[in-house]
Design a protein around this motif. Structure first.
Motif, PDB file in Angstrom:
ATOM      1  N   VAL A   1       0.871  -1.175   0.000  1.00 17.72           N
ATOM      2  CA  VAL A   1       0.000   0.000   0.000  1.00 17.72           C
ATOM      3  C   VAL A   1       0.910   1.228   0.000  1.00 17.72           C
ATOM      4  CG1 VAL A   1      -1.789   1.277   1.235  1.00 17.72           C
ATOM      5  CG2 VAL A   1      -1.812  -1.232   1.253  1.00 17.72           C
TER       6      VAL A   1
ATOM      7  N   LYS B   1       1.633   5.150  -0.085  1.00 23.93           N
ATOM      8  CA  LYS B   1       0.910   6.338   0.348  1.00 23.93           C
ATOM      9  C   LYS B   1       1.800   7.585   0.364  1.00 23.93           C
ATOM     10  CE  LYS B   1      -3.189   4.805   1.265  1.00 23.93           C
ATOM     11  NZ  LYS B   1      -4.372   5.373   0.586  1.00 23.93           N
TER      12      LYS B   1
ATOM     13  N   SER C   1       5.894   3.079   1.326  1.00 27.32           N
ATOM     14  CA  SER C   1       5.142   1.840   1.146  1.00 27.32           C
ATOM     15  C   SER C   1       4.876   1.162   2.488  1.00 27.32           C
ATOM     16  CB  SER C   1       5.908   0.872   0.240  1.00 27.32           C
ATOM     17  OG  SER C   1       6.025   1.389  -1.072  1.00 27.32           O
TER      18      SER C   1
ATOM     19  N   LYS D   1      -5.408  -4.872   2.122  1.00 29.79           N
ATOM     20  CA  LYS D   1      -5.335  -3.438   1.874  1.00 29.79           C
ATOM     21  C   LYS D   1      -5.792  -2.654   3.092  1.00 29.79           C
ATOM     22  CE  LYS D   1      -6.831   0.171  -1.312  1.00 29.79           C
ATOM     23  NZ  LYS D   1      -7.675   0.527  -2.475  1.00 29.79           N
TER      24      LYS D   1
ATOM     25  N   GLY E   1      -3.176  -2.469   5.608  1.00 30.10           N
ATOM     26  CA  GLY E   1      -2.168  -1.514   5.169  1.00 30.10           C
ATOM     27  C   GLY E   1      -2.592  -0.076   5.420  1.00 30.10           C
ATOM     28  N   GLU E   2      -3.882   0.211   5.214  1.00 35.47           N
ATOM     29  CA  GLU E   2      -4.397   1.558   5.469  1.00 35.47           C
ATOM     30  C   GLU E   2      -4.288   1.893   6.957  1.00 35.47           C
ATOM     31  OE1 GLU E   2      -5.222   3.653   3.300  1.00 35.47           O
ATOM     32  OE2 GLU E   2      -5.802   2.604   1.473  1.00 35.47           O
TER      33      GLU E   2
ATOM     34  N   TYR F   1      -0.833   2.763   7.826  1.00 34.03           N
ATOM     35  CA  TYR F   1      -0.587   4.139   7.369  1.00 34.03           C
ATOM     36  C   TYR F   1      -1.056   5.140   8.418  1.00 34.03           C
ATOM     37  CZ  TYR F   1      -1.356   8.346   4.483  1.00 34.03           C
ATOM     38  OH  TYR F   1      -1.374   9.618   3.982  1.00 34.03           O
TER      39      TYR F   1
ATOM     40  N   GLU G   1     -11.476   3.741   3.882  1.00 33.63           N
ATOM     41  CA  GLU G   1     -11.079   2.333   3.981  1.00 33.63           C
ATOM     42  C   GLU G   1     -11.369   1.769   5.365  1.00 33.63           C
ATOM     43  OE1 GLU G   1     -10.048  -0.019   1.921  1.00 33.63           O
ATOM     44  OE2 GLU G   1     -10.426   1.379   0.282  1.00 33.63           O
TER      45      GLU G   1
END
Length: 364
Positions: free
Chosen positions: A8, A10, A24, A30, A33-34, A37, A65
């Motif tokens: 992911v 960003k 990354s 996903k 991964g968000e 972040y 997300e």
């Protein structure tokens, strides 16, 4: 064999020149991964690793997300994605910390005239985005704190057929080539989206029960089958003999009960059905109603209202209540999550309804 991780990538900030800084994040999904972040943003700000600046659009995508696990797909698409587009059009390229209470108040004041439902959803989403940014130390305060909603439009009063008109329309719908959908809605109180997802195997003719499990929703320009609006919308509706007998006499050309044109095994386009089936039906109904009144030499008769499609559902719920069905049962049939929704929107007492429940002789 090790699990393959998803990358992911960003934007984690911007340089002094305004160039985006990319990083990354690797995770199994996903969504995970968000979340990584978001955690990075919070920790980076605390440790002051770099000057972190995020546009509304960049952060809103992360926030969206995180909502996927909390709501069903239908709500996510129709409520969150749809309303976020409106907010992004106004604030998308602005840095979060540059958006002020005044900016937001101007935005909501400019929305005056939209429906209360639309205003409430925009406000809820905007407040949630900025609250999340504040909680993750990306902004010093939530600029939505003192923002007030704009003026909303008065909702259109929902109309219904009278008992006599209801019987007239039911009989007409049974004979009209485009009347099946109208007949079903007036007999069950289905939402239009539920009607178009209805299949023949959704009806148990022996037990006289209709099973509602799905709804038709628009996705990328065409309709697909999805879950019902809410969990409470999944329900079983009891059917009367007239309904069962009429549906038994229909020819089953497709697995779907309502079809349009030659696309027999596809979901009918709701908008096209309204134009090509419902509107012509209403026109024919109105002309026939007037002709019947003139034939019977009836003077000063109540005109037959040209109901919107949703008002067919409203008619059924209202007539159920007025016939003595308790509000809780009406709520279950209509698939409401809260009986207060039924009372507020679908159940309307006329002054005569109220009068009938008062015994004036018992007053001192």
């Amino acid at each position: 064999m090790p699990t393959k991780l998803i990358q992911v990538r960003k934007t984690i900030g911007h340089t002094v020149e305004g160039k985006p800084i990319r990083k990354s994040f690797y995770a199994k999904t996903k969504r995970e991964g968000e979340r990584k972040y978001l955690e990075f943003l919070k920790e980076a700000e605390k440790e002051n690793k770099t000057a972190l600046h995020y546009t509304f659009s960049e952060f809103s995508k992360v926030w969206l997300e995180t909502k996927r696990d909390e709501v069903n797909d239908n709500t996510y698409k129709q409520t969150y994605l749809t309303n976020m587009k409106v907010l992004e059009a106004a604030f998308g390229d602005k840095l979060l910390e540059s958006i002020t209470q005044i900016n937001l108040q101007k935005f909501f004041s400019a929305q005056s005239g939209i429906s209360k439902s639309k205003m409430d959803k925009l406000y809820l989403i905007a407040n949630a985005v900025f609250s999340t940014a504040f909680e993750n130390d990306l902004i010093d305060k939530n600029p939505m704190t003192k923002v007030k909603k704009g003026q909303v439009s008065n909702p259109k009063e929902l109309r219904t057929y009278t008992d006599q008109q209801y019987r007239f329309v039911i009989d007409f719908a049974k004979e009209h080539p485009y009347g099946l959908g109208v007949f079903i809605m007036l007999k069950t109180g289905l939402r239009r989206s539920e009607l178009f997802a209805l299949k023949w195997d959704s009806i148990d003719f022996g037990k006289k029960i209709m099973y509602i499990k799905n709804a038709a929703v628009k996705e990328f320009g065409s309709y697909v089958i999805d879950k019902t609006k809410t969990f409470s919308s999944m329900r079983q509706i009891p059917l009367d003999d007239e309904f069962v007998n009429h549906l038994k006499n229909q020819t089953q050309h497709s697995e779907y009960i309502i079809t349009l044109g030659s696309k027999l095994n596809q979901i009918a386009d709701l908008d096209n059905w309204t134009k090509r089936r419902y509107n012509p039906f209403i026109l024919d109904l109105s002309e026939f109603y007037i002709a019947e009144k003139e034939k019977a030499n009836v003077e000063n008769y109540d005109p037959l209202p040209k109901l919107r499609i949703h008002e067919l559902r409203h008619t059924y719920g209202t007539l159920l209540y007025r016939s003595g069905t308790d509000v809780y049962t009406v709520s279950k049939i209509l698939g409401h999550a809260d009986v207060q929704i039924t009372t507020k929107i679908y159940v309307h007492d006329t002054v005569e309804d109220i009068r009938s429940r008062i015994d004036f002789t018992k007053l001192p």
